[in-house]
Enzyme design. Structure first.
Site, mmCIF file in Angstrom:
data_model
loop_
_atom_site.group_PDB
_atom_site.id
_atom_site.type_symbol
_atom_site.label_atom_id
_atom_site.label_comp_id
_atom_site.label_asym_id
_atom_site.label_seq_id
_atom_site.Cartn_x
_atom_site.Cartn_y
_atom_site.Cartn_z
ATOM 1 C CG HIS A 83 -2.088 -0.877 1.099
ATOM 2 N ND1 HIS A 83 -3.320 -0.571 1.604
ATOM 3 C CD2 HIS A 83 -2.218 -2.071 0.483
ATOM 4 C CE1 HIS A 83 -4.165 -1.550 1.304
ATOM 5 N NE2 HIS A 83 -3.513 -2.470 0.642
ATOM 6 C CE1 TYR A 210 -5.124 3.543 8.901
ATOM 7 C CE2 TYR A 210 -5.596 3.423 11.244
ATOM 8 C CZ TYR A 210 -4.867 3.021 10.152
ATOM 9 O OH TYR A 210 -3.856 2.092 10.316
ATOM 10 N N PRO A 301 -4.069 0.132 19.013
ATOM 11 C CG PRO A 301 -5.936 -1.091 18.324
ATOM 12 C CD PRO A 301 -5.340 -0.417 19.516
ATOM 13 C CE LYS A 305 3.960 3.191 13.481
ATOM 14 N NZ LYS A 305 4.448 2.848 12.152
ATOM 15 C CE1 TYR A 397 -1.095 3.690 9.564
ATOM 16 C CE2 TYR A 397 0.137 2.556 7.835
ATOM 17 C CZ TYR A 397 -0.965 2.637 8.671
ATOM 18 O OH TYR A 397 -1.926 1.660 8.629
#
Ligand code: FAD
Ligand code: DHB
Length: 403
Positions: A83, A210, A301, A305, A397
């Site tokens: 991704h 998200y 979560p 990580k 990220y």
């Protein structure tokens, strides 16, 4: 090989004893095997139980690199979904944070279950000594050296080692060897939990979504081109029995809605609720005892990580143990400080993403809830309009360097 030295106790010596055959313990075994360092892993659950746990799904580029360097990335390369970004969403607006364009890095969606299965299969090939189903696992010391005692099929065993590594998760037993005043964890509880489902339906999105919604957080992830992984924020005391499949799909439809887009539904095959907590010990090492992964720290979560931090710890500790075997104990002496320095950066990112995307629970007064919600909208809109902010999210990220 075990010898029966003391009456009724099978004794064994090795270089590194590892408690826990989750991703951290098994990966450390591979790092050691690659350097020819003997080790034994002791796990209290059955192999099937360990393999059956549905958990994390996103691998940072640095984690993929660690697995690839050990020759453990064939499955990942074949079935992992690379991704180049994520979608952030608020009040029916969705925007893309393009990691590739912003920082030239990607993440790979590949379920923890698959990572676990790959690590197990590679240990099978090596013929590694991994004990599943050990009872009464008890770490201790014998003549100044670590020892792990356990019972297997009613027989007592003792593995003596030069080093002991606790890869036994948040509720593990290895921590008990570190004095409480040195371990001294720093913690934060969240008044939210994640209800997660696996569904047999092709993902309705190319990138992970998200979303912040007045009803709470929601996210759309995936495991394969035919399996979706979805989450909704629920109260920490919520019971899974109160969430029928229809109620879950309704919540997801509402919270993930944007004009012109539809969430595809399908049979839910697994559902569970995970509470959210941050916790970091003050030291990851004490004498010949070391902690890796969830044994030392856990995160909520939202930033994906947990598994990645475990992999980073193992890469650092594995190198340090290898250097020690080659006569240089410097890296081992600094392991805890290096791991914790990286971990605190990861902690603040996980806390930032969690605060950004969740609504406060009912304990917060209504006026303050409204303030916090609007402030989060402001933050998301700021990120949506700022390349600097997006670059920071992308850098964190996709994973900080492992040193
Ligand atoms: P674990 O995976 O916990 O492995 C520890 C192992 O030690 C286990 O096999 C356990 O059985 C064994 N063990 C424990 N005690 C003993 C003992 N006394 N003796 C012998 N063996 C013992 N992270 C994300 O990034 N995203 C997610 O969506 C996500 N979801 C999660 C959902 C759940 C329910 C949980 C618990 C965690 C989730 N995580 C998630 C976190 C992520 O899965 C962990 O960070 C990761 O598993 C850490 O790996 P580990 O090997 O350090 O610990
Ligand atoms: C998944 C889990 C996460 O915690 C996250 O941030 C992204 C994806 C997952 O299970 O796919």
């Amino acid at each position: 090989m075990s010898t029966k030295e003391t009456a009724d106790v099978h004794q064994q010596r090795t270089r590194v004893a590892i408690i826990g055959a989750g991703p951290a313990g098994l990966l450390l075994g591979h790092v050691l095997a690659a350097r020819g360092i003997p080790f034994v892993v002791v796990e209290h659950r059955s192999r099937e139980h360990v393999l059956g746990r549905v958990r994390a799904g996103v691998l940072e580029q640095s984690s993929v690199d660690v697995l690839a360097q050990l020759g453990l990335a064939d499955g990942l390369r074949a079935d992992g979904l690379v991704h180049g970004g994520i979608l952030l969403q608020h009040e029916s607006e969705r925007f893309h944070v393009d990691f590739e364009e912003l920082v030239g890095r990607t993440v790979t969606v590949y379920g923890q279950q698959r990572v676990q299965a790959d690590l197990m299969a590679a240990h099978d090939t090596l013929g590694s000594e991994i004990v599943y189903g050990a009872a009464e696992v008890s770490p201790g010391h014998l003549d100044g050296r670590p020892v792990v005692r356990f019972t297997l099929d009613g027989e007592q065993h003792a593995v003596e080692a030069d080093f002991l590594v606790g890869a036994d998760g948040f509720h593990g037993v290895t921590k008990s060897l570190i004095p409480a005043d040195l371990l001294a964890p720093s913690e934060r509880e969240y008044d939210a939990a994640w209800l997660g489902v696996l569904a047999d339906v092709p993902p309705s999105t190319d990138e992970l979504i998200y979303a912040l919604h007045r009803d709470g957080f929601a996210m759309h992830s995936m495991r394969s081109p035919s399996v979706s992984r979805l989450y909704v924020q629920v109260a920490p005391d919520e019971r899974i029995e109160d969430w029928s499949d229809d109620r879950i799909w309704d919540a997801l439809d509402t919270r993930l809605a944007v004009p012109g887009w539809r969430l595809q539904h399908g049979p839910i095959t697994e559902k569970s609720i995970t509470r959210m907590r941050s916790s970091v010990v003050s030291t990851m090492a004490h004498g010949r005892v070391f902690l890796v992964g969830d044994a030392g720290h856990i995160v909520p979560p939202t930033g994906a990580k947990g598994l990645n931090s475990a992999i980073a710890d193992v890469a650092m500790l594995g190198e340090a143990l290898a250097a020690e075997s080659a006569g240089d104990d410097g890296p081992l002496a600094t392991y805890s400080d290096r791991a914790l320095e990286r971990q605190w950066k990861v902690q603040q990112f996980s806390e930032y993403m969690t605060d950004l995307l969740h609504v406060p629970g009912s304990a917060v007064p209504a006026e303050e809830r409204e303030f916090r919600y609007r402030s989060r909208l402001g933050r998301l809109r700021y990120i949506g309009g700022s390349r600097f902010a997006q670059q920071s999210v992308a850098e964190q990220y996709t994973g900080l360097a492992i040193r």
